[in-house]
Motif scaffolding. Structure first.
Motif, mmCIF file in Angstrom:
data_model
loop_
_atom_site.group_PDB
_atom_site.id
_atom_site.type_symbol
_atom_site.label_atom_id
_atom_site.label_comp_id
_atom_site.label_asym_id
_atom_site.label_seq_id
_atom_site.Cartn_x
_atom_site.Cartn_y
_atom_site.Cartn_z
ATOM 1 N N PRO A 14 0.826 -1.220 0.000
ATOM 2 C CA PRO A 14 0.000 0.000 0.000
ATOM 3 C C PRO A 14 0.858 1.267 0.000
ATOM 4 O O PRO A 14 2.006 1.250 0.429
ATOM 5 C CB PRO A 14 -0.817 -0.123 1.285
ATOM 6 N N GLY A 17 -0.666 7.615 2.328
ATOM 7 C CA GLY A 17 -1.677 8.628 2.030
ATOM 8 C C GLY A 17 -2.765 8.187 1.073
ATOM 9 O O GLY A 17 -3.637 8.973 0.714
ATOM 10 N N VAL A 18 -2.744 6.921 0.647
ATOM 11 C CA VAL A 18 -3.752 6.406 -0.281
ATOM 12 C C VAL A 18 -4.720 5.510 0.481
ATOM 13 O O VAL A 18 -4.329 4.463 1.006
ATOM 14 C CB VAL A 18 -3.097 5.625 -1.445
ATOM 15 N N GLU A 19 -5.972 5.932 0.566
ATOM 16 C CA GLU A 19 -6.977 5.161 1.293
ATOM 17 C C GLU A 19 -7.591 4.069 0.437
ATOM 18 O O GLU A 19 -8.006 3.025 0.943
ATOM 19 C CB GLU A 19 -8.074 6.093 1.820
ATOM 20 N N ALA A 20 -7.685 4.326 -0.872
ATOM 21 C CA ALA A 20 -8.271 3.332 -1.770
ATOM 22 C C ALA A 20 -7.765 3.560 -3.191
ATOM 23 O O ALA A 20 -7.457 4.684 -3.582
ATOM 24 C CB ALA A 20 -9.799 3.409 -1.740
ATOM 25 N N HIS A 22 -8.845 3.207 -7.103
ATOM 26 C CA HIS A 22 -10.024 3.114 -7.962
ATOM 27 C C HIS A 22 -9.583 2.664 -9.354
ATOM 28 O O HIS A 22 -9.276 1.507 -9.558
ATOM 29 C CB HIS A 22 -10.762 4.448 -7.970
ATOM 30 N N SER A 35 -6.843 7.748 -6.909
ATOM 31 C CA SER A 35 -6.975 7.572 -5.451
ATOM 32 C C SER A 35 -7.860 8.644 -4.825
ATOM 33 O O SER A 35 -7.595 9.141 -3.736
ATOM 34 C CB SER A 35 -5.588 7.584 -4.797
ATOM 35 N N GLY A 36 -8.950 9.007 -5.529
ATOM 36 C CA GLY A 36 -9.927 9.933 -4.952
ATOM 37 C C GLY A 36 -9.699 11.375 -5.360
ATOM 38 O O GLY A 36 -10.527 11.972 -6.053
ATOM 39 N N ASP A 199 -10.066 -0.766 -1.198
ATOM 40 C CA ASP A 199 -9.674 -0.075 0.030
ATOM 41 C C ASP A 199 -8.447 -0.684 0.705
ATOM 42 O O ASP A 199 -8.041 -0.250 1.782
ATOM 43 C CB ASP A 199 -10.850 0.003 1.013
ATOM 44 N N ARG A 200 -7.838 -1.678 0.077
ATOM 45 C CA ARG A 200 -6.532 -2.151 0.561
ATOM 46 C C ARG A 200 -5.431 -1.150 0.185
ATOM 47 O O ARG A 200 -4.326 -1.213 0.725
ATOM 48 C CB ARG A 200 -6.202 -3.521 -0.038
ATOM 49 N N GLY A 201 -5.724 -0.269 -0.778
ATOM 50 C CA GLY A 201 -4.771 0.763 -1.158
ATOM 51 C C GLY A 201 -3.574 0.245 -1.928
ATOM 52 O O GLY A 201 -2.515 0.873 -1.946
ATOM 53 N N ASN A 202 -3.738 -0.906 -2.584
ATOM 54 C CA ASN A 202 -2.618 -1.463 -3.333
ATOM 55 C C ASN A 202 -3.041 -1.825 -4.754
ATOM 56 O O ASN A 202 -4.202 -1.697 -5.137
ATOM 57 C CB ASN A 202 -2.041 -2.685 -2.608
#
Length: 212
Positions: A14, A17-20, A22, A35-36, A199-202
């Motif tokens: 991950p 600073g990256v929550e999810a 996309h 990433s949002g 949402d694992r951010g990877n």
């Protein structure tokens, strides 16, 4: 239908600073992910973020060889990859329920998540040119060697599937391990798919099966 377990060959992140994650795309040298509020370019060799663009980035991402396309709520933004400037905007076909995004043959291909559909869209106007039905929730969409693949995410299960353009029939399916999500999908044009991990951010690299 040919069905097998997905072979995960590498994991990126991950990321701080990256929550999810996309949308995911590939520009020939860097893998990009949404990433949002940012688009991030990752060097696949070292797995590090090389640069970021501050832009709304809520779902699918695509690259046409020069421009990035990014779903932002109910619209698709065309972005200059060099400067990060938004050049144009078209409506997204799902009106905010859109997921994956791919570029192929002069068109954008847009996944509509809960509607289980993939739309071929005119990149100038946003007009829907054709619609392909899927059997599961559609996440990422990608084209490689004339084949259309898309990711699915339903409950705790995800897979990557190759579908027939005319009927939507599943021709091949790669099952990911339970609890491993596919939020975005892109081919590198070779033997890898890049799969957003939600949402694992990877991001995971999955091997594309050889033909024959």
């Amino acid at each position: 239908m040919k069905r097998s377990a997905a072979e995960i060959v590498r994991e990126y992140g991950p990321f701080a600073g990256v929550e999810a994650v996309h949308g995911v795309t590939y520009d020939g040298s860097h893998m990009w992910f949404a990433s949002g509020d940012r688009l991030n370019a990752v060097d696949p060799a070292d797995g590090k973020i090389a640069r970021s663009i501050d832009v709304a980035a809520h779902a699918g991402t695509a690259f046409d060889g020069r421009h990035l396309f990014q779903i932002a709520e109910d619209r698709i933004q065309k972005i200059d990859a060099a400067t990060g400037k938004v050049l144009a905007t078209i409506p997204a076909p799902g009106g905010g329920g859109d997921s994956g995004l791919a570029w192929a043959e002069g068109s954008l291909w847009v996944g509509q998540y809960r509607e289980r559909k993939i739309h071929q869209v005119d990149p100038q106007t946003g007009k829907i040119l054709r619609t392909i039905e899927s059997k599961r929730f559609v996440t990422g969409v990608t084209w490689v060697d004339g084949e259309l693949w898309h990711g699915t995410w339903e409950g705790e299960d995800s897979d990557i599937r190759r579908i027939d353009l005319d009927t939507g029939k599943v021709l091949e399916q790669l099952d990911l391990p339970a609890g491993t999500m596919v939020s975005g999908l892109e081919s590198d044009g070779g033997d890898r798919f890049f799969c957003g991990g939600g949402d694992r951010g990877n991001v995971r690299a999955v091997r594309r099966p050889k033909r024959g």
